[in-house]
Design a protein around this motif. Structure first.
Motif, mmCIF file in Angstrom:
data_model
loop_
_atom_site.group_PDB
_atom_site.id
_atom_site.type_symbol
_atom_site.label_atom_id
_atom_site.label_comp_id
_atom_site.label_asym_id
_atom_site.label_seq_id
_atom_site.Cartn_x
_atom_site.Cartn_y
_atom_site.Cartn_z
ATOM 1 N N PRO A 170 29.231 -0.236 61.473
ATOM 2 C CA PRO A 170 28.867 0.055 60.075
ATOM 3 C C PRO A 170 29.720 -0.712 59.068
ATOM 4 C CG PRO A 170 29.266 2.093 61.293
ATOM 5 C CD PRO A 170 29.514 0.978 62.245
ATOM 6 N N ILE A 171 30.980 -0.960 59.409
ATOM 7 C CA ILE A 171 31.832 -1.703 58.466
ATOM 8 C C ILE A 171 31.323 -3.146 58.328
ATOM 9 C CG2 ILE A 171 34.199 -2.560 58.061
ATOM 10 C CD1 ILE A 171 35.138 0.004 59.526
ATOM 11 N N LEU A 172 30.903 -3.687 59.448
ATOM 12 C CA LEU A 172 30.343 -5.046 59.435
ATOM 13 C C LEU A 172 29.046 -5.070 58.614
ATOM 14 C CD1 LEU A 172 30.529 -7.954 60.485
ATOM 15 C CD2 LEU A 172 29.460 -7.205 62.617
ATOM 16 N N ILE A 173 28.251 -4.041 58.738
ATOM 17 C CA ILE A 173 26.989 -3.970 57.972
ATOM 18 C C ILE A 173 27.294 -3.973 56.473
ATOM 19 C CG2 ILE A 173 24.948 -2.572 57.469
ATOM 20 C CD1 ILE A 173 25.191 -1.350 60.272
ATOM 21 N N GLU A 174 28.228 -3.099 56.076
ATOM 22 C CA GLU A 174 28.538 -2.970 54.653
ATOM 23 C C GLU A 174 29.161 -4.257 54.110
ATOM 24 O OE1 GLU A 174 26.582 -0.591 54.162
ATOM 25 O OE2 GLU A 174 27.847 0.699 52.927
ATOM 26 N N GLU A 207 25.305 -13.643 60.499
ATOM 27 C CA GLU A 207 24.024 -13.145 61.008
ATOM 28 C C GLU A 207 23.619 -11.864 60.252
ATOM 29 O OE1 GLU A 207 21.884 -14.494 62.689
ATOM 30 O OE2 GLU A 207 20.764 -13.142 63.997
ATOM 31 N N VAL A 208 24.601 -11.000 60.001
ATOM 32 C CA VAL A 208 24.300 -9.756 59.276
ATOM 33 C C VAL A 208 23.833 -10.100 57.853
ATOM 34 C CG1 VAL A 208 25.286 -7.594 58.397
ATOM 35 C CG2 VAL A 208 25.970 -8.446 60.653
ATOM 36 N N LYS A 209 24.533 -11.021 57.214
ATOM 37 C CA LYS A 209 24.150 -11.431 55.858
ATOM 38 C C LYS A 209 22.729 -11.981 55.851
ATOM 39 C CE LYS A 209 27.333 -14.091 53.783
ATOM 40 N NZ LYS A 209 28.508 -15.004 53.708
ATOM 41 N N THR A 210 22.439 -12.830 56.844
ATOM 42 C CA THR A 210 21.107 -13.441 56.916
ATOM 43 C C THR A 210 20.030 -12.373 57.047
ATOM 44 O OG1 THR A 210 22.112 -15.347 57.980
ATOM 45 C CG2 THR A 210 19.732 -15.167 58.164
ATOM 46 N N ARG A 211 20.252 -11.420 57.940
ATOM 47 C CA ARG A 211 19.238 -10.365 58.117
ATOM 48 C C ARG A 211 19.016 -9.614 56.806
ATOM 49 N NH1 ARG A 211 20.032 -7.002 63.704
ATOM 50 N NH2 ARG A 211 18.533 -5.643 62.647
ATOM 51 N N LEU A 212 20.131 -9.256 56.146
ATOM 52 C CA LEU A 212 20.008 -8.445 54.934
ATOM 53 C C LEU A 212 19.317 -9.207 53.798
ATOM 54 C CD1 LEU A 212 23.476 -6.635 55.011
ATOM 55 C CD2 LEU A 212 21.215 -5.573 55.312
ATOM 56 N N LEU A 228 20.142 -2.350 61.404
ATOM 57 C CA LEU A 228 21.396 -2.881 61.963
ATOM 58 C C LEU A 228 22.179 -1.757 62.644
ATOM 59 C CD1 LEU A 228 22.210 -5.201 58.967
ATOM 60 C CD2 LEU A 228 22.321 -5.992 61.328
ATOM 61 N N LEU A 229 22.160 -0.601 61.977
ATOM 62 C CA LEU A 229 22.853 0.567 62.534
ATOM 63 C C LEU A 229 22.250 0.933 63.891
ATOM 64 C CD1 LEU A 229 25.070 2.407 61.371
ATOM 65 C CD2 LEU A 229 23.295 3.876 60.440
ATOM 66 N N ALA A 240 27.281 -11.102 51.100
ATOM 67 C CA ALA A 240 26.090 -11.872 50.715
ATOM 68 C C ALA A 240 25.921 -11.876 49.197
ATOM 69 C CB ALA A 240 24.853 -11.272 51.377
ATOM 70 N N GLY A 241 26.630 -10.980 48.523
ATOM 71 C CA GLY A 241 26.569 -10.961 47.050
ATOM 72 C C GLY A 241 25.864 -9.748 46.487
ATOM 73 N N MET A 242 25.485 -8.801 47.363
ATOM 74 C CA MET A 242 24.878 -7.567 46.849
ATOM 75 C C MET A 242 26.013 -6.694 46.284
ATOM 76 S SD MET A 242 21.576 -7.817 47.483
ATOM 77 C CE MET A 242 20.999 -6.143 47.221
ATOM 78 N N PRO A 243 25.734 -5.927 45.210
ATOM 79 C CA PRO A 243 26.826 -5.168 44.596
ATOM 80 C C PRO A 243 27.387 -4.070 45.500
ATOM 81 C CG PRO A 243 24.751 -4.859 43.390
ATOM 82 C CD PRO A 243 24.478 -5.833 44.476
ATOM 83 N N VAL A 244 26.566 -3.500 46.348
ATOM 84 C CA VAL A 244 26.975 -2.377 47.199
ATOM 85 C C VAL A 244 26.399 -2.601 48.602
ATOM 86 C CG1 VAL A 244 27.012 0.154 47.343
ATOM 87 C CG2 VAL A 244 26.625 -0.921 45.148
ATOM 88 N N GLY A 245 27.089 -2.096 49.626
ATOM 89 C CA GLY A 245 26.578 -2.212 50.989
ATOM 90 C C GLY A 245 25.282 -1.422 51.151
#
Ligand code: NAD
Length: 720
Positions: free
Chosen positions: A534-538, A632-637, A527-528, A544-549
């Motif tokens: 980067p803020i959007l990535i994190e 879209e970022v959540k979906t990719r991750l 994504l980077l 999405a529910g992950m504990p950390v970016g």
């Protein structure tokens, strides 16, 4: 079975179910409980009722299999379950006969809701007893009056955190919070106190009830004053406005139950108890029929129980029992393993290159035990006994007689081979006829390669812990082609003895957990590279529910490790030189920004301040003119991790769906609301999953392409 007897004109209703391991509220017990209550209500000679249990626990809660059976049915079916319970419990409150809960053991969820419906609660003093409304932890809310009675009893401010966090508290804390009224030191005293209360309170009335003048019946008060302030009081308004914002921040809207609980308490506390119970039932049905509740019950409760009972354990091997454990390497991992093993009563030889280094490893247990005592979690009288079980050593001979040895020395193949050869002859079959087992805690080196140093590869196995060992519940057990079922049984029995959850995987690069987890970090870097902010990535990761970016977690793992592992992948032909993670990790290592430990990575770590995204990041990766949506970022991750988990399952790297799901949640924090990395496919629907994967593959690369097997399953509409 629920037993009914009468003692000194008081009915004793005792829960002693034989059809389930614990007392639970289900289709069998609820009618029996109601019949027993009915008998007491209608017998004029009965002046009061004591509800208790003859099993170690009081009542453990609702039978979750019953909830699951109704989960995808019509909401009306679920409403029936909740309304039935409410009707029965409300009759306890309004029968006019004093009713006391004699809480002899753990009372959770629906079990504690029985107690709340009683007029008085005496609990037996027992350190094992836990009390609480735990429903939220499995995606539910207390649906038998808990959200209404507890705040009316102890106030909104005290009750809300207990219900929202599903907190279980011990006897003393329950008394302090007002969740119970009295503590007894023996079962006889508990019953005596219950009898005495009944004798002194022949006509009990709950503070939220009153007697209707016309009918003489007990009915809910319309203007009941909640202790500490009503919903509309200043405290109430503050609690709800700040609380809702905090909840949204914490759950990101992924878990519906906490918000429904807030709504339930807010709405219910403004009306009388009868209407409030109807409101609660409506909210309960909403969460209990949700996919999230189904996922949490299936994976985190029923699945976890199954794994903990040894679902993956070979059935025909008799039970094994590790009594003496050898640990090679008293560093971060070795010290942690020593602590959890000694806690479980296992004798530990903790070996390092010098006694001083080994002592340092034991210090870790000393400090954890000290903290535990300070927090009231560990009995101070047990500390010396636990510490005495850990013997620091620099002498390999001390390992003589171990039935399991786990190596946790530096991540170096030659060193691991050397310590294996040295220590293995010390293993003796004290209580295991097939001999002792040697386990490696390596995080990256294939177990089959390490087993080459072993004289007995059938008893060589991977036992992969996660850091910090005392907190992380999972152990990933890794089998080579040569590892015997016996060694697997020993590893699983040991994992259970130290109260961790085992999953079993087959040896391969990165095993299961590291391989899938790596994709989260890797997609963050993709994504980077695509110029995403980067803020959007994190935020995408956390939302999405992950504990950390993904970038923060890569900093924690360290970019030099990513560089090293990716480099090895290239050497072994698994990865191409232009792999994004490899290229970015190489670039960052060269810049001296290897992550958190270097205080510089994707983030800066200024002393005494929160970390901040490194300002130079957007110079290296200029922002694209058009930024993707958060979705879209959540979906990719998420999809990137899931497709890797699917591949691991199809390649038989991870052996069962349950292990794949549990491993993903417990090892790398894959969001539990989805049911786990494999259940995710069913959560979104297999057709949607494949369609989305194909679209992502067209747009971003073949790494998203769904497997052929997955397409076959979709055609046959088979669940993953
Ligand atoms: P560490 O550097 O903290 O500790 C390694 C210890 O091994 C040191 O105390 C060292 O003195 C000792 N040692 C070296 N040679 C020895 C010998 N011949 N005999 C006995 N002890 C010897 O490392 P760590 O983080 O505890 O990792 C240990 C192993 O666990 C590695 O294989 C690592 O990949 C794996 N692992 C680490 C993590 C993690 O998060 N750190 C997680 C899972 C697995």
């Amino acid at each position: 079975m629920i037993k009914y007897s009468v003692d000194q004109n008081v009915a004793i209703i005792s829960w002693e179910m034989t059809s389930t391991p614990m007392n639970v509220l289900n289709d069998e017990s609820i009618p029996q409980f109601e019949a027993a209550l009915q008998q007491a209500f209608t017998d004029d000679s009965v002046k009061g009722i004591i509800i208790t249990s003859a099993k170690p626990e009081f009542v453990a809660g609702a039978d979750l299999k019953m909830i699951l059976r109704n989960n995808d049915k019509e909401p009306a079916q679920m409403l029936k379950v909740s309304s039935e319970l409410n009707r029965v419990f409300r009759r306890i409150e309004t029968s006019g006969k004093p009713t006391v809960a004699a809480i002899n053991g753990t009372a959770l969820g629906g079990g504690y809701e029985i107690c709340l419906a009683c007029h008085y609660r005496v609990v037996l003093n027992n350190p094992k007893t836990l009390i609480g409304l735990v429903e939220v932890t499995i995606g539910l809310l207390p649906g038998a009056g808990g959200t209404q009675r507890l705040p009316r009893m102890i106030g909104i401010q005290a009750a809300l955190p207990l219900i929202l966090e599903g907190k279980k508290v011990g006897v003393q804390e329950a008394k302090k919070l007002g969740m119970v009224d009295d503590i007894a030191d023996s079962p006889a005293e508990m019953l005596a106190k219950a009898h005495a209360w009944i004798a002194a309170n022949p006509n009990p009335l709950k503070p939220w009830d009153e007697i209707d003048r016309k009918t003489g019946k007990i009915v809910g008060k319309d203007n009941f004053k909640v202790p500490g302030g009503n919903v509309q009081s200043i405290v109430g308004v503050q609690t709800f406005s700040a609380g809702t914002a905090m909840l949204m921040d914490k759950t990101k809207g992924n878990y519906p139950a906490p918000l429904e609980i807030m709504a339930c308490v807010y709405e219910g506390l403004q009306v009388n108890i009868d209407r409030a119970l109807a409101i609660e039932a409506r909210h309960f049905v909403k969460v209990a029929t949700s996919k999230v509740a189904r996922n949490l019950i299936q994976t985190m409760f029923l699945g976890m129980n199954e794994a903990n009972k040894g679902a993956s354990r070979p059935k025909d091997i008799p039970k094994t029992d590790v009594k003496k454990l050898g640990i090679l390497g008293a560093g971060m991992m070795g010290a942690g393993i020593a602590y959890v093993a000694a806690q479980a009563g296992i004798e530990v030889i903790l070996k390092d290159v010098s006694v001083e280094a080994a002592e340092k490893g034991k210090d870790y247990s000393r400090s954890l035990l000290k903290k535990g005592v300070e927090r009231g979690k560990i009995d101070p009288l047990k500390v010396d006994g636990i510490l005495n079980l850990i013997q620091p050593s620099a002498n390999v001979q001390d390992l003589q007689g171990c039935d399991l040895i786990i190596e946790a020395v530096f991540e170096n193949r030659d060193l691991k081979a050397q310590v294996t050869k040295e220590a293995e002859p010390m293993l003796v079959a004290t209580n295991n006829p097939a001999g002792g087992v040697f386990g490696s805690n390596t995080s990256t080196l294939p177990i089959s390669g390490l087993a080459q140093a072993s004289a007995n590869p059938a008893n060589f196995i991977g036992i992969h812990f996660f850091s910090p060992v005392d907190k992380m519940m999972l152990v990933e057990i890794i089998m080579t082609k040569q590892t015997s079922d016996y060694a697997l049984a020993v590893a699983i029995d040991f994992t259970r003895k130290i109260r961790k959850t085992p999953i079993v995987v087959n040896d391969s690069r990165g095993f299961y957990t590291s391989r899938c987890f790596g994709t989260y970090s890797s997609e963050g870097m993709e994504l980077l590279k695509d110029g995403v902010n980067p803020i959007l990535i994190e935020n995408g990761g956390k939302d999405a529910g992950m504990p950390v970016g993904p970038l923060a977690v890569t900093d924690e793992v360290s970019l030099d490790l990513v560089y090293k592992i990716a480099g090895q992948g290239i050497k072994d032909g698994f990865l191409s030189e232009d792999d994004t993670s490899y290229q970015i990790a190489k670039q960052f290592v060269n810049l001296g920004r290897s992550g958190k430990k270097a205080k510089a990575g994707f983030y800066d770590y200024p002393e005494g301040e929160p970390k901040q995204i490194w300002s130079g990041l957007t110079d290296l990766f200029p922002l694209a003119d058009q930024q993707p949506s958060l979705d879209e970022v959540k979906t990719r991750l998420l999809y990137r991790q899931v497709i890797e988990a699917v591949r691991c399952f199809e390649e038989n790297v991870v052996r069962t769906k349950l292990d794949a799901d549990l491993g993903s949640i417990l090892a790398w924090g894959f969001p539990a609301y989805t049911g786990g990395a494999l259940s995710f496919v069913d959560f979104v629907g297999i057709d949607t999953f494949i369609k989305t994967c194909d679209r992502l593959a067209e747009q971003y690369g073949e790494r998203f392409r769904p497997t052929a097997k997955l397409r076959e399953r979709a055609e046959q509409q088979e669940l993953v």
